[in-house]
Design a protein around this motif. Structure first.
Motif, PDB file in Angstrom:
ATOM      1  N   ILE A  94      -7.189 -11.282   1.095  1.00  0.00           N
ATOM      2  CA  ILE A  94      -6.089 -10.029   1.268  1.00  0.00           C
ATOM      3  C   ILE A  94      -6.084 -10.555   2.425  1.00  0.00           C
ATOM      4  O   ILE A  94      -6.661 -10.559   3.326  1.00  0.00           O
ATOM      5  CB  ILE A  94      -6.344  -8.746   1.394  1.00  0.00           C
ATOM      6  N   CYS A  95      -4.334 -11.194   2.860  1.00  0.00           N
ATOM      7  CA  CYS A  95      -3.624 -11.773   4.312  1.00  0.00           C
ATOM      8  C   CYS A  95      -2.519 -10.277   4.025  1.00  0.00           C
ATOM      9  O   CYS A  95      -1.747 -10.023   3.294  1.00  0.00           O
ATOM     10  CB  CYS A  95      -3.865 -12.670   4.465  1.00  0.00           C
ATOM     11  N   ARG A 100      -2.801   4.553  -3.817  1.00  0.00           N
ATOM     12  CA  ARG A 100      -2.892   5.131  -2.744  1.00  0.00           C
ATOM     13  C   ARG A 100      -1.332   4.433  -1.685  1.00  0.00           C
ATOM     14  O   ARG A 100      -1.726   4.528  -1.146  1.00  0.00           O
ATOM     15  CB  ARG A 100      -3.602   3.848  -2.631  1.00  0.00           C
ATOM     16  N   ARG A 101      -0.167   4.801  -3.160  1.00  0.00           N
ATOM     17  CA  ARG A 101       0.949   4.573  -2.203  1.00  0.00           C
ATOM     18  C   ARG A 101       1.129   3.367  -1.828  1.00  0.00           C
ATOM     19  O   ARG A 101       1.941   2.759  -0.750  1.00  0.00           O
ATOM     20  CB  ARG A 101       1.008   5.727  -1.326  1.00  0.00           C
ATOM     21  N   ILE A 102       1.030   1.786  -2.294  1.00  0.00           N
ATOM     22  CA  ILE A 102       0.792   0.861  -2.368  1.00  0.00           C
ATOM     23  C   ILE A 102       1.858   0.522  -3.872  1.00  0.00           C
ATOM     24  O   ILE A 102       1.381   0.778  -5.130  1.00  0.00           O
ATOM     25  CB  ILE A 102      -0.253   0.142  -2.650  1.00  0.00           C
ATOM     26  N   ARG A 108      -3.844   1.704   8.004  1.00  0.00           N
ATOM     27  CA  ARG A 108      -4.380   0.952   7.118  1.00  0.00           C
ATOM     28  C   ARG A 108      -4.151   0.767   5.795  1.00  0.00           C
ATOM     29  O   ARG A 108      -5.371   0.102   4.687  1.00  0.00           O
ATOM     30  CB  ARG A 108      -5.964   1.988   6.747  1.00  0.00           C
ATOM     31  N   ARG A 109      -3.012   0.703   5.030  1.00  0.00           N
ATOM     32  CA  ARG A 109      -2.877   0.028   3.716  1.00  0.00           C
ATOM     33  C   ARG A 109      -1.285  -0.488   3.622  1.00  0.00           C
ATOM     34  O   ARG A 109      -0.985  -0.191   4.848  1.00  0.00           O
ATOM     35  CB  ARG A 109      -2.805   1.299   2.727  1.00  0.00           C
ATOM     36  N   ILE A 129      -9.274  -3.281   4.022  1.00  0.00           N
ATOM     37  CA  ILE A 129      -8.395  -4.128   5.357  1.00  0.00           C
ATOM     38  C   ILE A 129      -8.392  -2.757   6.593  1.00  0.00           C
ATOM     39  O   ILE A 129      -8.883  -1.804   5.946  1.00  0.00           O
ATOM     40  CB  ILE A 129      -6.910  -3.667   4.555  1.00  0.00           C
ATOM     41  N   PRO A 130      -8.811  -3.753   7.256  1.00  0.00           N
ATOM     42  CA  PRO A 130      -9.692  -2.796   8.606  1.00  0.00           C
ATOM     43  C   PRO A 130      -7.849  -2.293   9.140  1.00  0.00           C
ATOM     44  O   PRO A 130      -7.016  -2.572   8.576  1.00  0.00           O
ATOM     45  CB  PRO A 130      -9.835  -3.798   9.532  1.00  0.00           C
TER      46      PRO A 130
END
Length: 146
Positions: free
Chosen positions: A2-3, A67-69, A44-45, A32-33
């Protein structure tokens, strides 16, 4: 992997060759950090997650929405989302950068911990190179302003 939208790798998970990518979607998102930048609490998202048809799964879409993505994923059997290939090119470009490290182009290590260490080192070098480019640009702009 993931990027972000510029191709900076955030999280990489190594799986067996016969494991579907869709099984690791939520683990990648949860891994994801925190990313600092603007003042305030680090993010964070992401706002949206782009993926090809390999990531099409109704349970994953539901979990991402919880997760509201926003999931921007092509459906299997449907025509491709227009313009998604141009956006997914960023991830493919990052994979290409990882393959520039010859040891990662073909996996020769039998031990997973050694392979993961090399992938982490390669991702760190990619991030460092990108930061070095950004800092040299901003330094050049500062010199011109003076």
């Amino acid at each position: 992997m993931i990027c972000d939208g510029k191709g900076t790798p955030f999280k990489v998970i190594t799986t067996a060759a016969n494991v579907n990518d869709v099984t690791q979607t939520l683990a990648l998102v949860d891994g994801i950090p925190p990313v600092a930048g603007k003042p305030g609490r680090p993010r964070r998202r992401p706002d949206a997650l782009l993926g090809d048809k390999g990531y099409d799964s109704n349970p994953n879409r539901r979990e991402l929405r919880k997760r509201r993505i926003l999931p921007v994923i092509s459906r299997k059997g449907a025509p491709n989302i227009k313009g998604l290939g141009k956006l997914r090119y960023v991830v493919e470009q990052t994979f290409s950068l990882l393959h520039h490290f010859k040891r990662l182009a073909v996996r020769w290590e039998r031990r997973l911990d050694l392979h993961d260490a090399l992938v982490s080192l390669a991702c760190g070098l990619i991030c460092w190179r990108r930061l070095k480019k950004v800092s040299s640009r901003s330094e050049g702009q500062r010199l011109r302003a003076e």
